[in-house]
Write an enzyme that holds these catalytic residues in place. Structure first.
Site, PDB file in Angstrom:
ATOM      1  N   SER A 115      24.706 -30.785  18.715  1.00 21.68           N
ATOM      2  CA  SER A 115      23.267 -30.979  18.548  1.00 21.68           C
ATOM      3  C   SER A 115      22.980 -32.427  18.136  1.00 21.68           C
ATOM      4  O   SER A 115      21.983 -33.008  18.567  1.00 21.68           O
ATOM      5  CB  SER A 115      22.687 -29.985  17.545  1.00 21.68           C
ATOM      6  N   SER A 116      23.855 -33.031  17.345  1.00 23.73           N
ATOM      7  CA  SER A 116      23.559 -34.398  16.894  1.00 23.73           C
ATOM      8  C   SER A 116      23.699 -35.408  18.033  1.00 23.73           C
ATOM      9  O   SER A 116      22.831 -36.267  18.214  1.00 23.73           O
ATOM     10  CB  SER A 116      24.436 -34.784  15.703  1.00 23.73           C
ATOM     11  N   ASP A 136      31.343 -36.501  23.126  1.00 23.96           N
ATOM     12  CA  ASP A 136      30.101 -35.730  23.074  1.00 23.96           C
ATOM     13  C   ASP A 136      28.956 -36.485  23.745  1.00 23.96           C
ATOM     14  O   ASP A 136      28.238 -35.943  24.598  1.00 23.96           O
ATOM     15  CB  ASP A 136      29.723 -35.421  21.622  1.00 23.96           C
ATOM     16  N   GLY A 162      28.833 -26.960  16.597  1.00 21.30           N
ATOM     17  CA  GLY A 162      29.892 -27.653  17.324  1.00 21.30           C
ATOM     18  C   GLY A 162      29.557 -27.813  18.797  1.00 21.30           C
ATOM     19  O   GLY A 162      30.427 -28.122  19.605  1.00 21.30           O
ATOM     20  N   LEU A 163      28.295 -27.606  19.154  1.00 28.43           N
ATOM     21  CA  LEU A 163      27.889 -27.845  20.548  1.00 28.43           C
ATOM     22  C   LEU A 163      27.124 -29.165  20.651  1.00 28.43           C
ATOM     23  O   LEU A 163      26.341 -29.394  21.565  1.00 28.43           O
ATOM     24  CB  LEU A 163      27.036 -26.684  21.076  1.00 28.43           C
ATOM     25  N   GLY A 176      24.693 -27.103  13.876  1.00 30.66           N
ATOM     26  CA  GLY A 176      25.996 -27.125  13.212  1.00 30.66           C
ATOM     27  C   GLY A 176      27.017 -26.237  13.894  1.00 30.66           C
ATOM     28  O   GLY A 176      27.998 -25.824  13.299  1.00 30.66           O
ATOM     29  N   GLU A 222      41.042 -31.396  23.240  1.00 33.39           N
ATOM     30  CA  GLU A 222      40.387 -31.474  21.926  1.00 33.39           C
ATOM     31  C   GLU A 222      41.130 -32.419  20.998  1.00 33.39           C
ATOM     32  O   GLU A 222      42.364 -32.393  20.926  1.00 33.39           O
ATOM     33  CB  GLU A 222      40.354 -30.067  21.312  1.00 33.39           C
ATOM     34  N   HIS A 223      40.369 -33.237  20.328  1.00 41.03           N
ATOM     35  CA  HIS A 223      40.918 -34.266  19.431  1.00 41.03           C
ATOM     36  C   HIS A 223      41.834 -35.226  20.197  1.00 41.03           C
ATOM     37  O   HIS A 223      42.833 -35.701  19.674  1.00 41.03           O
ATOM     38  CB  HIS A 223      41.642 -33.634  18.234  1.00 41.03           C
ATOM     39  N   THR A 224      41.478 -35.459  21.430  1.00 38.95           N
ATOM     40  CA  THR A 224      42.200 -36.447  22.239  1.00 38.95           C
ATOM     41  C   THR A 224      41.350 -37.694  22.463  1.00 38.95           C
ATOM     42  O   THR A 224      41.874 -38.734  22.841  1.00 38.95           O
ATOM     43  CB  THR A 224      42.553 -35.861  23.631  1.00 38.95           C
TER      44      THR A 224
HETATM   45  C1  GLA Z   1      33.816 -33.945  17.703  1.00 37.22           C
HETATM   46  C2  GLA Z   1      33.703 -35.428  18.002  1.00 37.22           C
HETATM   47  C3  GLA Z   1      34.321 -35.757  19.361  1.00 37.22           C
HETATM   48  C4  GLA Z   1      35.724 -35.179  19.478  1.00 37.22           C
HETATM   49  C5  GLA Z   1      35.762 -33.717  19.064  1.00 37.22           C
HETATM   50  C6  GLA Z   1      37.148 -33.164  19.015  1.00 37.22           C
HETATM   51  O1  GLA Z   1      33.029 -33.207  18.601  1.00 37.22           O
HETATM   52  O2  GLA Z   1      32.353 -35.842  17.980  1.00 37.22           O
HETATM   53  O3  GLA Z   1      34.307 -37.153  19.558  1.00 37.22           O
HETATM   54  O4  GLA Z   1      36.645 -35.937  18.757  1.00 37.22           O
HETATM   55  O5  GLA Z   1      35.161 -33.526  17.792  1.00 37.22           O
HETATM   56  O6  GLA Z   1      37.703 -33.097  20.288  1.00 37.22           O
END
Ligand code: GLA
Length: 387
Positions: free
Chosen positions: A129-130, A174, A126-127, A124, A33-35
């Site tokens: 949708s956008s 994503d 975090g899965l 909204g 995550e956040h990598t």
């Molecule tokens: C969101 C961003 C991704 C990623 C995550 C964190 O989902 O769209 O690119 O950075 O946060 O891992």
């Protein structure tokens, strides 16, 4: 679902003639995550829930959008001449952004369309949708107009649209997970060069359970862009003393050796997360390949701790869900997933423990937070398809 969306299309746009139906999945990230904007690895998978679309070409340049998730908004009208980048102006900015992005890449959309969407990913949450809407739109444009683009290109165009039209500085994870999804597999992606491999998610006797905190978030109003720039500054400081292209180039040892080059405690924690999380992701995939699901779970837990303490993107809602999950017998691992600050957690839970997991975590969450969480036992699905 196909029949339902086609029928609604006919009701809203007059006739079902000439309309086609499509689907693009949502995604969940298992670890890493956040990598993805730090040149590191991610390990997401596409889901069988996602966005359904029904679309038909028009003979003029008009665009008509309708979402079955926001019936009260009615038909939203626009046109190909009105594709102007802007920040957070409603859901139609996602399909519009992709149409605009194709034009920017030399593939001008030749005519307008009527587009209806229905998503069964909680909005909204975090899965993604956008990103699901972005990849779906790109897939439809390719199908309609024969643009020569691969699924990987659809991911890149979706990201380009999100970065430049919607002004959200997201990484590639994503859109990539969605466009390249494969049933029963997660994608081990190296965001430094987009090399990837599929890894089977064979969780003998266990399932992926997603818990939605129901705390809404949008990347635009979160501190997402701030985290990105903290990492960029930390990288620049490290580059004064060591030759690296990204934080993903470092292992823990190298980081410890050079970390004093980062002149601020907060930035040092952010960079530490990026480095350690990347290494954790590599190890987690190795563990999974070796059928060591217990180790995979421990690494998920460690990922959450790092996101909570060093990257500081969790918050009370996600921490409550995860910390309550850890207490349940049969929970192999649990962490926040996605950008954070709200949205969902992902847990691996033994089959026989799923009911009590949902009950216990749900009860504790409601008591502490004051509103309910939602739980989804999910399956890993394919990328976008024509229905
Ligand atoms: C969101 C961003 C991704 C990623 C995550 C964190 O989902 O769209 O690119 O950075 O946060 O891992």
């Amino acid at each position: 679902m196909k029949d339902k969306i086609l029928k609604r299309f006919g009701e809203v746009f007059g006739t079902e003639e000439g309309v086609k139906a499509y689907f693009a999945p949502g995604r969940v990230n298992l670890i890493g995550e956040h990598t993805d904007y730090n040149g590191g690895h991610v390990f997401p998978c596409a889901l069988t829930i996602g966005t359904y679309g029904a679309a038909r070409r028009r003979t003029d340049n008009q665009l008509r959008f309708y979402s079955m998730n926001f019936e009260h908004l009615g038909v939203i009208e626009s046109s190909l001449e009105e594709l102007v980048p802007s920040k957070e102006a409603g859901w139609t900015n996602y399909p519009k952004g992709v149409m605009w992005a194709f034009g920017e890449k030399g593939m001008k959309v030749p005519c307008g369309m009527d587009l209806m969407l229905f998503g069964n990913i909680p909005n909204g949450s975090g899965l993604s949708s956008s990103a699901s809407v972005e990849v779906l739109t790109g897939y439809i444009l390719r199908d309609f107009f024969g643009f020569q683009v691969s699924n990987q290109d659809l991911a890149l165009i979706g990201q380009y649209a999100e970065n430049n039209y919607n002004k959200v500085n997201c990484g590639i994870m994503d859109q990539f997970a969605i466009a390249m999804g494969k049933k029963d597999n997660a994608i081990f992606l190296d965001t430094a060069d987009l090399s990837f491999e599929y890894a089977p998610i064979a969780l003998e006797g266990a399932k992926i359970v997603i818990a939605s905190s129901n705390k809404k978030r949008g990347l635009g109003d979160s501190k997402y862009n701030e985290r990105r720039s903290e990492c960029e500054t930390a990288l620049a400081e490290l580059q004064q003393v060591v030759k690296i292209n990204s934080l993903g180039d470092m292992d823990e040892e190298t980081f410890e050796k050079y970390q004093s080059a980062i002149k601020d405690d907060v930035r040092r924690k952010r960079a530490k997360h990026a480095v350690y999380e990347n290494q954790r992701t590599v190890r987690a995939v190795e563990a999974l390949k070796a059928n060591d699901v217990a180790l995979f779970g421990q690494l998920m837990n460690a990922s959450h701790v790092s996101l909570r303490d060093d990257y500081e993107v969790t918050g009370m809602e996600l921490d409550t869900l995860v910390e309550e999950s850890w207490k349940v017998d049969g929970c192999i691992g649990s962490r926040m997933t996605g950008a954070g600050f709200g949205g969902c957690t992902v847990s691996i839970v033994k089959d026989e423990a799923i009911d009590s997991f949902i009950e216990k975590v749900g009860k504790a969450y409601l008591e502490k937070i004051g509103y309910a969480a939602d739980f989804y036992v999910v399956e890993v699905g394919d990328g976008p398809v024509t229905l």
